[in-house]
Design a protein around this motif. Structure first.
Motif, PDB file in Angstrom:
ATOM      1  N   ASN A 129      48.917 -85.357 -22.802  1.00 16.10           N
ATOM      2  CA  ASN A 129      48.682 -83.978 -22.373  1.00 16.10           C
ATOM      3  C   ASN A 129      48.086 -83.185 -23.528  1.00 16.10           C
ATOM      4  O   ASN A 129      47.759 -83.750 -24.585  1.00 16.10           O
ATOM      5  N   HIS A 144      53.128 -70.283 -16.718  1.00 13.17           N
ATOM      6  CA  HIS A 144      53.979 -71.018 -15.770  1.00 13.17           C
ATOM      7  C   HIS A 144      55.314 -70.306 -15.547  1.00 13.17           C
ATOM      8  O   HIS A 144      56.366 -70.940 -15.434  1.00 13.17           O
ATOM      9  N   ASP A 201      50.691 -71.092 -22.232  1.00 15.23           N
ATOM     10  CA  ASP A 201      50.968 -71.971 -21.095  1.00 15.23           C
ATOM     11  C   ASP A 201      52.367 -71.704 -20.530  1.00 15.23           C
ATOM     12  O   ASP A 201      52.567 -71.716 -19.306  1.00 15.23           O
ATOM     13  N   GLU A 260      58.941 -90.858 -16.917  1.00 14.39           N
ATOM     14  CA  GLU A 260      58.943 -89.523 -16.306  1.00 14.39           C
ATOM     15  C   GLU A 260      60.086 -89.381 -15.310  1.00 14.39           C
ATOM     16  O   GLU A 260      60.703 -88.314 -15.199  1.00 14.39           O
ATOM     17  N   LYS A 299      59.674 -80.335 -20.468  1.00 14.60           N
ATOM     18  CA  LYS A 299      59.112 -81.578 -19.933  1.00 14.60           C
ATOM     19  C   LYS A 299      57.743 -81.856 -20.530  1.00 14.60           C
ATOM     20  O   LYS A 299      57.417 -83.019 -20.856  1.00 14.60           O
ATOM     21  N   GLU A 300      56.917 -80.834 -20.717  1.00 17.04           N
ATOM     22  CA  GLU A 300      55.606 -81.023 -21.335  1.00 17.04           C
ATOM     23  C   GLU A 300      55.736 -81.647 -22.724  1.00 17.04           C
ATOM     24  O   GLU A 300      54.996 -82.563 -23.089  1.00 17.04           O
ATOM     25  N   TYR A 354      59.845 -76.644 -17.411  1.00 17.96           N
ATOM     26  CA  TYR A 354      58.441 -77.059 -17.488  1.00 17.96           C
ATOM     27  C   TYR A 354      58.016 -77.240 -18.937  1.00 17.96           C
ATOM     28  O   TYR A 354      57.388 -78.241 -19.302  1.00 17.96           O
ATOM     29  N   SER A 402      54.833 -85.866 -23.877  1.00 10.62           N
ATOM     30  CA  SER A 402      53.688 -86.054 -24.775  1.00 10.62           C
ATOM     31  C   SER A 402      53.765 -87.385 -25.510  1.00 10.62           C
ATOM     32  O   SER A 402      54.849 -87.915 -25.779  1.00 10.62           O
TER      33      SER A 402
END
Length: 774
Positions: free
Chosen positions: A164, A523, A519, A221, A532-533, A529, A537
């Motif tokens: 990402n 969001h 970001d 994931e 999790k990003e 979120y 990674s």
């Protein structure tokens, strides 16, 4: 006997050790190359902040020669004490008095002067200033006070590695270092890492086996999503916020009596589990009581500001302590949420940052209208809360606040915020003294961060909350994103987590920090979120192997040349021991508990008055609760956790220290909980299976979270047989060894085998890897 004990300890140590087995002409002497374009923010301001701002910065009282170097107008103006001279002449180095002085070796002329004790500039720093002036000496607003923007993803050498956006910015730095990222971590270690980062607990053997057997592209994931949905996620995320909020179970000061703020702690856990958007999470805590038709939950959230210390000592001056409480609230807000050291301006203008003393008291004014008093006498066991407080009954909890884990009947009282009906005036206090008011001020936030537009934001805490979470505020999102990053990687993108000002360290990846902050806001301030990003990674998933080359190029791993390898947080070390042994009681929330503690600690540091004069240990299930529920008495915080650098909670803390001392090893070797857990786990494994190798292997997997190697199994097996022989021959007393802790001894397990396997498990707990997030 003494020699045997020494030899035994030496043997354990030996076994544990075995287990843990630009152009060339611009290059300056120290080998640093000048950048093509010199940035004020990232090249010049740090030099000025360290060497110049003490005498030529924002603090008017300490300013020398009428020269201010932190703003362009003053720096470009004619010097008042040197006729015809200018500190900086953009584009003209020879005419700039600043360069002449910082490059001089004449002690009567050079800057900084020797008597300032600020040191001298290095040759590289002098050349940076020279090139900056030659390029026009362009000033910039401090990077942290400009709104973050999403930069385009940079071009990198290997576009197959990124998962990402995070990885693009990290890879850009790795390319500059001329190094490559590590391979992905093996599945066992990665599962341990992500399990602790999301829940603060180790994975079960069943979870390990399932993950190892899942060869799909989405296997990792799926694990992340599964862990994010567990109630333990909220507990893990809440712990850092409790440090910021200085949450404790007593009031501090001399009597250090009991308080009842734990329902607020339960709310924090609930808010993270519900994934309350972070802007609402902050708004409720800053001004939930001032929202239209405020609910009990919104009012409860304001307990955030009421967690500071309170005096119950007779004879104090109430106004002095009331002001002290306001100072604490102001510091908690500015350090924990805005990431600035505004408390420096309590007594005078900030010496380095653009915060005047007036700015400070305008910020303090937001909290000056609360109903709380500086002194209201002792609390009682029936009402252990200070005014104003929220009263909650059983009906309230059953109907709307079911997340509060209330054990008994009766009313709960929690200190919360509450506004006076009329406005209390706020004054700048001379030298910060409560009894020295000077000029009256109105509530407002620092202009240097973001203007406080009174057409949008009322001059009260609700206005402050809206200003704080306004998407134009340059600090709020950056600061929280950086705190999450620090929690995961062991250090923030900005290392000085509580100081984004002139004296704070520059971000290692400024574009990444800004990208994440924007970001996050785009969001809907979604914390899950964001987390999790980061966890998905490729940067996070790297192995922790540190080659000689990577240690030389990136010793602190601030450029993420490898995965994060950090010691578990103090509370999670306790949780790991409890969970791996099967002792953990997974109840969420409720009153804090008093587990094992060395005798006499409280009694030696108490006034002898109040409910907490003596330590009364709990029993039964309360002995086996997670570390975050351990009772925190401010004057005597839990000793085993303090040894592992837990916050003592007497003030806002955004970053825990990291130490490595012999006392930590002694705790893991001798703490009653570790010994009890080892005995309980040993007997459980003995009853479950008669295979000695499987017993040791399962113990290792439960604690270290991976399968042991053949070498490790040989070492552990040999140690087991050696200890078993000692117990069977009565050289060691098996009965005495296993008689530790209150959990019942399992009579179905052989006593000698129990003691021998217990010793092996104690050794595994003592491995460095056991308490590391690898």
């Amino acid at each position: 006997m003494k020699n045997k004990i020494i030899l035994a300890i030496f043997g354990v140590v030996i076994v544990i050790a075995a287990l843990d087995s630009c152009s060339d002409s611009e290059a300056i002497a120290e080998g640093t190359v000048l950048p093509d374009s010199v940035s004020y923010n990232f090249n010049i301001r740090p030099i000025f902040s360290d060497k110049c701002f003490k005498c030529h910065g924002p603090d008017a009282a300490k300013r020398e020669a009428h020269l201010r170097l932190d703003i362009a107008d003053s720096a470009y103006a004619a010097l008042k004490e040197t006729k015809g001279a200018y500190a900086i002449v953009p584009g003209n180095v020879d005419a700039s008095e600043l360069f002449k002085r910082v490059s001089s070796t004449d002690t009567s002329y050079m800057m900084p002067p020797p008597n300032a004790h600020l040191g001298t500039l290095t040759p590289f720093e002098v050349q940076l200033i020279k090139k900056w002036i030659a390029q026009g000496a362009k000033y910039q607003k401090h990077w942290a006070f400009t709104s973050p923007v999403k930069a385009p993803l940079p071009k990198i050498s290997d576009d197959k590695w990124p998962v990402n956006a995070i990885d693009y910015f990290v890879m850009q730095k790795l390319d500059q270092l001329n190094t490559a990222p590590n391979e992905a971590e093996d599945k066992e270690r990665l599962l341990k890492r992500v399990s602790f980062d999301i829940t603060g607990l180790p994975p079960s053997i069943a979870m390990m086996d399932k993950f190892l057997a899942d060869n799909s592209d989405k296997a990792y994931e799926k694990v992340v999503d599964q862990l994010l949905q567990t109630p333990q996620y909220g507990e893990k995320m809440a712990l850092h916020w409790l440090d910021i909020a200085r949450y404790a179970d007593s009031y501090g000061y001399q009597d250090d009596n009991i308080r009842s703020q734990w329902p607020w702690r339960d709310w924090v856990i609930h808010a993270f589990n519900k994934n309350l958007p972070f802007d609402q999470f902050l708004t409720w805590q800053i001004a939930g009581d001032m929202l239209p038709n405020a609910t009990q939950e919104e009012m409860l959230a304001t307990g955030f500001f009421r967690n500071h210390k309170y005096t119950e000592e007779g004879g104090v001056i109430p106004e002095e302590y009331r002001v002290e409480y306001l100072v604490d609230k102001t510091k908690t807000f500015t350090k924990g949420i805005l990431g600035v050291t505004m408390e420096c301006a309590q007594c005078h203008d900030h010496k380095y940052d653009p915060f005047s003393q007036k700015d400070y008291y305008q910020m303090l004014a937001f909290f000056n209208n609360t109903k709380e008093a500086g002194y209201e006498g002792d609390v009682s066991t029936s009402k252990p809360a200070k005014t104003p407080f929220l009263v909650l009954g059983d009906t309230d909890i059953q109907k709307t606040l079911s997340f509060i884990h209330k054990k008994d009947t009766g009313m709960l009282t929690i200190s919360v915020m509450g506004e006076l009906d009329t406005l209390r005036k706020t004054y700048i206090l001379n030298r910060g003294r409560y009894d020295a008011p000077t000029v009256e001020v109105n509530a407002a936030a620092p202009e240097s961060i973001m203007p406080f537009d009174t057409t949008k934001f009322p001059r009260n805490r609700l206005g402050l909350a809206r200003w704080t979470v306004d998407k134009s505020n340059p600090l709020t999102a950056r600061v929280f994103v950086n705190q999450i990053w620090q929690d995961i990687f062991g250090r923030g993108i900005v290392k000085t987590t509580g100081d984004y000002g002139m004296q704070g360290e520059l971000p290692t990846h400024p574009e990444l920090l800004d990208w994440l902050a924007v970001d996050f806001m785009e969001h809907n301030w979604d914390v899950k979120y964001l987390l999790k990003e980061i966890l998905l990674s490729a940067t996070y998933r790297q192995s922790t192997i540190a080659t000689k080359e990577k240690l030389e190029k990136d010793p602190e791993n601030k450029f993420y040349t490898r995965g994060p390898r950090t010691r578990l947080t103090a509370e999670f070390i306790r949780d790991m021991v409890l969970a791996s042994s099967g002792l953990l009681v997974p109840v969420i929330g409720g009153p804090s508990v008093k587990p094992y503690q060395p005798a006499g600690l409280w009694e030696s540091a108490t006034s002898g008055r109040g409910v907490l004069a003596t330590y009364k240990q709990d029993h039964g299930e309360d002995l086996y609760r997670r570390g975050m529920y351990t009772f925190i008495k401010l004057t005597v915080p839990p000793p085993s956790m303090v040894m592992f650098d837990a916050s003592n909670r007497d003030q806002c803390e955004v970053k825990r220290s990291k130490t490595n001392t012999p006392l930590q090893a002694l705790i893991m070797m001798n703490d009653p909980l570790v010994l009890e857990a080892s005995r309980v786990l040993a007997q459980k494994l003995l009853v479950q299976n008669a295979d000695q190798k499987l017993q040791i292997s399962n113990a290792f997997r439960l604690i270290v979270c991976r399968k042991p190697t053949d070498k490790e199994m040989t070492i552990l097996g040999d140690y087991y047989n050696q200890q078993l022989q000692q117990f069977q021959q009565k050289n060691l007393d098996a009965n005495k060894t296993i008689q530790v802790g209150e959990w019942p001894v399992n009579d179905k397990a052989d006593i000698n085998h129990s003691a021998a396997l217990m010793k092996v498990i104690v050794m595994i707990y003592n491995m460095e890897e056991s308490i590391m997030k690898t």
